[in-house]
Design a protein around this motif. Sequence first.
Motif, mmCIF file in Angstrom:
data_model
loop_
_atom_site.group_PDB
_atom_site.id
_atom_site.type_symbol
_atom_site.label_atom_id
_atom_site.label_comp_id
_atom_site.label_asym_id
_atom_site.label_seq_id
_atom_site.Cartn_x
_atom_site.Cartn_y
_atom_site.Cartn_z
ATOM 1 N N ILE A 1 0.975 -1.203 0.189
ATOM 2 C CA ILE A 1 0.186 -0.020 -0.182
ATOM 3 C C ILE A 1 0.923 1.396 -0.291
ATOM 4 O O ILE A 1 1.415 2.248 -1.122
ATOM 5 C CB ILE A 1 -0.966 0.213 1.413
ATOM 6 C CG1 ILE A 1 -1.708 -1.123 1.110
ATOM 7 C CG2 ILE A 1 -1.526 1.349 1.698
ATOM 8 C CD1 ILE A 1 -3.017 -1.641 1.948
ATOM 9 N N CYS A 2 1.837 1.315 1.065
ATOM 10 C CA CYS A 2 2.760 2.268 1.002
ATOM 11 C C CYS A 2 3.575 2.274 -0.013
ATOM 12 O O CYS A 2 3.509 3.973 -0.202
ATOM 13 C CB CYS A 2 2.771 2.708 2.479
ATOM 14 S SG CYS A 2 1.928 2.930 3.918
ATOM 15 N N GLY A 3 4.319 1.483 0.301
ATOM 16 C CA GLY A 3 5.355 1.278 -1.224
ATOM 17 C C GLY A 3 5.208 1.841 -2.427
ATOM 18 O O GLY A 3 5.957 3.173 -2.613
ATOM 19 N N ILE A 4 4.440 0.943 -2.909
ATOM 20 C CA ILE A 4 3.752 1.126 -4.035
ATOM 21 C C ILE A 4 3.393 2.719 -4.320
ATOM 22 O O ILE A 4 4.117 3.300 -5.293
ATOM 23 C CB ILE A 4 3.264 -0.075 -5.412
ATOM 24 C CG1 ILE A 4 3.836 -1.342 -4.914
ATOM 25 C CG2 ILE A 4 2.539 0.245 -6.142
ATOM 26 C CD1 ILE A 4 2.776 -2.647 -4.982
ATOM 27 N N GLY A 5 2.426 2.927 -3.375
ATOM 28 C CA GLY A 5 2.459 4.347 -3.581
ATOM 29 C C GLY A 5 3.004 5.179 -4.003
ATOM 30 O O GLY A 5 2.855 6.106 -4.383
ATOM 31 N N ARG A 6 4.690 5.434 -3.059
ATOM 32 C CA ARG A 6 5.741 5.536 -3.552
ATOM 33 C C ARG A 6 7.066 6.063 -4.382
ATOM 34 O O ARG A 6 8.096 6.011 -4.372
ATOM 35 C CB ARG A 6 6.311 5.806 -1.927
ATOM 36 C CG ARG A 6 5.617 6.465 -0.585
ATOM 37 C CD ARG A 6 6.701 6.394 0.431
ATOM 38 N NE ARG A 6 7.222 4.967 0.994
ATOM 39 C CZ ARG A 6 8.066 4.674 1.082
ATOM 40 N NH1 ARG A 6 9.068 5.506 0.534
ATOM 41 N NH2 ARG A 6 9.109 3.230 1.215
ATOM 42 N N LEU A 7 5.967 4.856 -5.308
ATOM 43 C CA LEU A 7 7.397 4.414 -6.322
ATOM 44 C C LEU A 7 8.700 3.904 -5.668
ATOM 45 O O LEU A 7 9.104 3.631 -6.930
ATOM 46 C CB LEU A 7 7.463 5.516 -7.459
ATOM 47 C CG LEU A 7 6.393 5.180 -8.235
ATOM 48 C CD1 LEU A 7 6.251 6.779 -8.499
ATOM 49 C CD2 LEU A 7 5.826 4.635 -8.670
ATOM 50 N N SER A 8 8.289 2.887 -4.884
ATOM 51 C CA SER A 8 9.787 2.200 -3.965
ATOM 52 C C SER A 8 9.686 1.240 -4.972
ATOM 53 O O SER A 8 9.070 0.499 -4.671
ATOM 54 C CB SER A 8 9.733 2.003 -2.679
ATOM 55 O OG SER A 8 10.837 1.553 -2.259
ATOM 56 N N ARG A 9 11.015 1.241 -5.314
ATOM 57 C CA ARG A 9 11.230 0.077 -6.611
ATOM 58 C C ARG A 9 11.438 -1.429 -5.601
ATOM 59 O O ARG A 9 11.270 -2.539 -5.321
ATOM 60 C CB ARG A 9 12.925 -0.100 -6.571
ATOM 61 C CG ARG A 9 12.341 0.377 -8.399
ATOM 62 C CD ARG A 9 13.656 0.561 -9.199
ATOM 63 N NE ARG A 9 14.270 1.911 -9.758
ATOM 64 C CZ ARG A 9 15.265 2.305 -9.107
ATOM 65 N NH1 ARG A 9 16.510 1.379 -9.758
ATOM 66 N NH2 ARG A 9 15.618 3.689 -10.048
ATOM 67 N N ARG A 10 12.309 -0.944 -4.147
ATOM 68 C CA ARG A 10 12.369 -2.238 -3.302
ATOM 69 C C ARG A 10 10.750 -2.690 -2.826
ATOM 70 O O ARG A 10 10.293 -4.018 -2.611
ATOM 71 C CB ARG A 10 12.611 -1.215 -2.376
ATOM 72 C CG ARG A 10 13.163 -3.224 -1.885
ATOM 73 C CD ARG A 10 14.454 -2.840 0.297
ATOM 74 N NE ARG A 10 13.022 -1.539 1.031
ATOM 75 C CZ ARG A 10 13.071 -1.500 2.198
ATOM 76 N NH1 ARG A 10 14.381 -1.740 2.301
ATOM 77 N NH2 ARG A 10 12.260 -1.427 3.230
ATOM 78 N N SER A 11 9.890 -2.063 -2.824
ATOM 79 C CA SER A 11 8.628 -2.091 -2.390
ATOM 80 C C SER A 11 7.764 -2.625 -3.757
ATOM 81 O O SER A 11 7.099 -4.103 -3.283
ATOM 82 C CB SER A 11 7.599 -1.305 -1.657
ATOM 83 O OG SER A 11 8.429 -1.144 -0.349
ATOM 84 N N ILE A 12 7.973 -2.529 -4.880
ATOM 85 C CA ILE A 12 7.311 -3.103 -6.551
ATOM 86 C C ILE A 12 7.701 -4.550 -6.176
ATOM 87 O O ILE A 12 6.660 -5.622 -6.325
ATOM 88 C CB ILE A 12 7.565 -2.086 -7.350
ATOM 89 C CG1 ILE A 12 7.096 -1.177 -7.001
ATOM 90 C CG2 ILE A 12 6.975 -3.180 -8.834
ATOM 91 C CD1 ILE A 12 7.155 0.326 -8.189
ATOM 92 N N VAL A 13 8.944 -5.024 -5.714
ATOM 93 C CA VAL A 13 9.756 -6.364 -5.693
ATOM 94 C C VAL A 13 9.252 -6.596 -4.721
ATOM 95 O O VAL A 13 9.144 -8.097 -5.366
ATOM 96 C CB VAL A 13 11.150 -5.985 -5.916
ATOM 97 C CG1 VAL A 13 12.145 -7.566 -6.277
ATOM 98 C CG2 VAL A 13 11.679 -5.468 -7.129
ATOM 99 N N ALA A 14 9.210 -6.537 -3.808
ATOM 100 C CA ALA A 14 9.060 -7.530 -2.516
ATOM 101 C C ALA A 14 7.155 -7.884 -2.841
ATOM 102 O O ALA A 14 7.332 -8.705 -2.458
ATOM 103 C CB ALA A 14 8.724 -6.623 -1.546
ATOM 104 N N THR A 15 6.485 -6.445 -3.413
ATOM 105 C CA THR A 15 5.814 -6.873 -3.622
ATOM 106 C C THR A 15 4.874 -7.932 -4.311
ATOM 107 O O THR A 15 3.927 -8.850 -4.324
ATOM 108 C CB THR A 15 4.302 -5.500 -3.892
ATOM 109 O OG1 THR A 15 4.580 -4.598 -3.197
ATOM 110 C CG2 THR A 15 2.958 -5.463 -3.840
ATOM 111 N N LEU A 16 5.635 -8.052 -5.978
ATOM 112 C CA LEU A 16 5.274 -8.719 -6.300
ATOM 113 C C LEU A 16 6.328 -10.536 -6.313
ATOM 114 O O LEU A 16 5.312 -11.412 -6.334
ATOM 115 C CB LEU A 16 6.336 -8.802 -7.793
ATOM 116 C CG LEU A 16 5.589 -7.923 -8.791
ATOM 117 C CD1 LEU A 16 7.348 -6.966 -10.107
ATOM 118 C CD2 LEU A 16 4.591 -7.173 -8.842
#
Length: 141
Positions: free
Chosen positions: A110-125
């Motif tokens: 929710i928060c990381g992808i909303g901030r366009l964090s690459r690490r969060s996008i990879v973690a969520t995937l």
Amino acid sequence: MTFQIPWDALLGGVLLGLSGLILLALNGRIAGISSIMGGVIKPKKLGISWQLLFLGGMIAAGLIAPVSGFDYPDFSSVSEETSPLFIISAGLFVGVGTTLANGCTSGHGICGIGRLSRRSIVATLTFMAAASVTVFARLHL
């Protein structure tokens, strides 16, 4: 087949995003539940923390929702019994996973992808792929 918009889910998603945005804007903190829970379990200072208030608000919302007209899903058709050992093991795996990923699905998704964090996008995937494999294995193997 007709498509109906799940209004409760849409409203819940909007409220989650809004609460994460407000917490970030006003407090500079990410609304990741594993970090918030960690702040309650191991507080850095005495007194009522914002983490405790956040968790209290989540619990209060769950108690108030049915009175406000929001219904919980009907799980009465679920008949499979799961052993307590399986549930405890699953909880421990979730704890290990959030530690390895430096956060949980709410923080990254929710928060990381909303901030366009690459690490969060990879973690969520990674979370979603692992969940898909787990469901497939549980149902088909």
